[in-house]
Structures are given as structure tokens and as C-alpha cells.
Write an enzyme that holds these catalytic residues in place. Structure first.
Site, PDB file in Angstrom:
ATOM      1  N   ASP A  80     -27.421   1.793 111.833  1.00 12.33           N
ATOM      2  CA  ASP A  80     -28.471   2.685 111.326  1.00 12.33           C
ATOM      3  C   ASP A  80     -28.053   4.127 111.598  1.00 12.33           C
ATOM      4  OD1 ASP A  80     -31.020   4.207 111.147  1.00 12.33           O
ATOM      5  OD2 ASP A  80     -31.892   2.229 110.875  1.00 12.33           O
ATOM      6  N   ILE A  81     -28.228   5.002 110.592  1.00  4.39           N
ATOM      7  CA  ILE A  81     -27.819   6.404 110.771  1.00  4.39           C
ATOM      8  C   ILE A  81     -28.777   7.173 111.686  1.00  4.39           C
ATOM      9  CG2 ILE A  81     -26.370   7.020 108.781  1.00  4.39           C
ATOM     10  CD1 ILE A  81     -29.023   7.891 107.400  1.00  4.39           C
ATOM     11  N   GLN A 139     -42.197   0.682 105.876  1.00  3.15           N
ATOM     12  CA  GLN A 139     -40.950   0.468 105.149  1.00  3.15           C
ATOM     13  C   GLN A 139     -40.620   1.718 104.340  1.00  3.15           C
ATOM     14  OE1 GLN A 139     -40.850  -3.001 102.589  1.00  3.15           O
ATOM     15  NE2 GLN A 139     -38.649  -2.789 102.217  1.00  3.15           N
ATOM     16  N   HIS A 153     -34.475  -5.566 104.844  1.00  2.17           N
ATOM     17  CA  HIS A 153     -33.565  -5.381 105.984  1.00  2.17           C
ATOM     18  C   HIS A 153     -34.300  -5.673 107.285  1.00  2.17           C
ATOM     19  CE1 HIS A 153     -35.561  -1.522 105.202  1.00  2.17           C
ATOM     20  NE2 HIS A 153     -35.520  -1.331 106.512  1.00  2.17           N
ATOM     21  N   HIS A 160     -34.116  -4.616 111.338  1.00  5.86           N
ATOM     22  CA  HIS A 160     -33.539  -3.766 112.376  1.00  5.86           C
ATOM     23  C   HIS A 160     -33.207  -4.635 113.585  1.00  5.86           C
ATOM     24  CE1 HIS A 160     -35.113   0.181 110.722  1.00  5.86           C
ATOM     25  NE2 HIS A 160     -35.921  -0.665 110.104  1.00  5.86           N
TER      26      HIS A 160
HETATM   27  P1  AMP Z   1     -37.344   1.151 107.262  1.00  3.82           P
HETATM   28  O1  AMP Z   1     -38.060   2.433 107.576  1.00  3.82           O
HETATM   29  O2  AMP Z   1     -37.740  -0.033 108.076  1.00  3.82           O
HETATM   30  O3  AMP Z   1     -37.370   0.873 105.770  1.00  3.82           O
HETATM   31  O4  AMP Z   1     -35.827   1.405 107.693  1.00  3.82           O
HETATM   32  C1  AMP Z   1     -34.905   2.104 106.945  1.00  3.82           C
HETATM   33  C2  AMP Z   1     -33.787   2.475 107.883  1.00  3.82           C
HETATM   34  O5  AMP Z   1     -32.638   2.752 107.118  1.00  3.82           O
HETATM   35  C3  AMP Z   1     -34.060   3.701 108.751  1.00  3.82           C
HETATM   36  O6  AMP Z   1     -33.985   3.348 110.132  1.00  3.82           O
HETATM   37  C4  AMP Z   1     -32.956   4.672 108.344  1.00  3.82           C
HETATM   38  O7  AMP Z   1     -32.465   5.419 109.433  1.00  3.82           O
HETATM   39  C5  AMP Z   1     -31.913   3.751 107.792  1.00  3.82           C
HETATM   40  N1  AMP Z   1     -31.030   4.321 106.793  1.00  3.82           N
HETATM   41  C6  AMP Z   1     -31.380   5.004 105.669  1.00  3.82           C
HETATM   42  N2  AMP Z   1     -30.286   5.336 104.973  1.00  3.82           N
HETATM   43  C7  AMP Z   1     -29.221   4.833 105.650  1.00  3.82           C
HETATM   44  C8  AMP Z   1     -27.811   4.844 105.434  1.00  3.82           C
HETATM   45  N3  AMP Z   1     -27.256   5.452 104.367  1.00  3.82           N
HETATM   46  N4  AMP Z   1     -27.003   4.247 106.341  1.00  3.82           N
HETATM   47  C9  AMP Z   1     -27.546   3.636 107.423  1.00  3.82           C
HETATM   48  N5  AMP Z   1     -28.865   3.591 107.676  1.00  3.82           N
HETATM   49  C10 AMP Z   1     -29.690   4.182 106.813  1.00  3.82           C
END
Ligand code: AMP
Ligand code: ZN
Length: 137
Positions: A32-33, A95, A101, A103
């Protein structure tokens, strides 16, 4: 299969970079970024599905197994004390990326993460009413 507007589909396609830590026929796992803790990773199915309710059952199983692999590695290799698996289904449930996805969040003694609610006993009648709805076939 892939959604051209989906950022995670672009990661699966290799069109945008990601730090991949695990993959198999059905899943991809990458860092995760915006990590909540050290080692925070995301596990996704390669096939696009917006959320938990729409993901293919075999993909869901494969994601669960990948989550367990990463949880084990977090404990063994990052010396995590525990692991949270978190899935948000729907904007109201936080979300933000609409490609299913999970975590995988390693937990460390003394880390700053806290439950977003205060556990307290509920109203037994209301619990029973909700249970009736959930159990109805
Ligand atoms: P959610 O809020 O549960 O939908 O989680 C989305 C997650 O995706 C967040 O924790 C973001 O930090 C992560 N995220 C968004 N774009 C990227 C990316 N390009 N690479 C890695 N993680 C990402
Ligand atoms: Zn997608």
C-alpha cells in the site's frame, strides 16, 4: 474483465508501477502506498470486481489464501505481533478503490492503530432483531 478506469487493473496489467510481494494465477499482492503500519500490503484478484459482493467465489478463496500467506510472512519476517485483515465494501464503509481488495496490516506492540468504535454491550432485543433478518433464508 479489466476496467480501463481502474487503478488496480492498471497495476495488474503492469501499466502503473507497484511493489509486488506475492502473486499467483488469480491474485496479486503489493505494498500500500499509504501504509498504516510497516508491511501494510493489499491483496487483489487479477480479475476486476468492484467489491466483496461481486467478486468471483474462487477469486475470493484465492485472495483469502494469499492474505494468510502474507500474514504469516509478516509475523515471521517483519516480526509483527499480530495482523489485521480489513476489507471495506462500499463508500459508506470507507472503500475508496472499487476493485475488491483486502488490506493485510501487520500489527506491532505499541503501534498507534485503534479500533474505530468503542466496544460496549448492545441492546439484546435489537441484536436479536438484526439476527433474525440476517438468519432469514
Ligand atoms: P480502501 O480505502 O479500502 O478502498 O483502500 C484503498 C487503498 O489503496 C488505500 O489504502 C490506498 O493507500 C491504496 N492505494 C491507492 N492507490 C494505490 C497504488 N497506486 N498503489 C498502492 N496502493 C494504492
Ligand atoms: Zn479493477
Amino acid at each position: 474483465m479489466a476496467d480501463p478506469d481502474c487503478i488496480f487493473c492498471k497495476i495488474v496489467a503492469g501499466d502503473i508501477p507497484a511493489t509486488i510481494v506475492d502473486e499467483d494465477e488469480r491474485t496479486l499482492s503489493f505494498m500500500d502506498i499509504a501504509p498504516a503500519t510497516r508491511g501494510h500490503a493489499l491483496v487483489i484478484p487479477r480479475a476486476h470486481a468492484p467489491d466483496l459482493l461481486s467478486v468471483d467465489g474462487e477469486d475470493l478463496k484465492a485472495v483469502a489464501l494469499a492474505c494468510r500467506r502474507l500474514a504469516g510472512r509478516a509475523k515471521e519476517r517483519l516480526e509483527a505481533d499480530g495482523v489485521n485483515l480489513i476489507n471495506s465494501c462500499g463508500a459508506m464503509a470507507w472503500q475508496t478503490v472499487f476493485h475488491f481488495h483486502v488490506h493485510v496490516i501487520p500489527r506491532y506492540e505499541g503501534d498507534p492503530l485503534r479500533l474505530p468504535w468503542d466496544p460496549a454491550p448492545g441492546d439484546p432485543e435489537e441484536i436479536a432483531r438484526a439476527a433474525q433478518e440476517l438468519a432469514r433464508t
